[in-house]
Design a protein around this motif. Structure first.
Motif: not given
Length: 91
Positions: A51-52, A54-56, A72, A74-75
């Motif tokens: 999930h992370d 795909k988001k970041g 990671s 993410i934003g």
């Protein structure tokens, strides 16, 4: 030592998961109660890592081809920063 910094690749998922769990189980007991450690391990589910991803962005630091550390973004949030216990305190 042959250190590389690479973007996460799906083929690294199992190794990244193992690194996170190993680091939590090794490093957290000095600072957190068992309940918090269990929660942290549970949060590292492979689905959550994907999930992370795909988001970041997830980076892995490899030493001779094996993942030694990861982090990671993410934003504006830095997440899932782990360094394998044998590679900690090396600068």
């Amino acid at each position: 030592m042959n250190i590389t910094i690479e973007p996460f690749n799906i083929k690294d998922l199992d190794e990244l998961y193992d690194l996170a769990v190993e680091t939590i189980r090794s490093s957290y007991p000095a600072y957190y109660p068992q309940e918090a450690i269990d929660y942290a391990v549970d949060y590292q589910k492979k689905e959550n890592i994907m999930h992370d991803f795909k988001k970041g962005h997830i980076a892995v630091i490899k030493d001779n081809g094996a993942i030694a550390a990861t982090g990671s973004i993410i934003g504006a949030h830095i997440k899932r920063v782990f360094t394998k216990p044998g590679h900690q305190s090396k600068g």
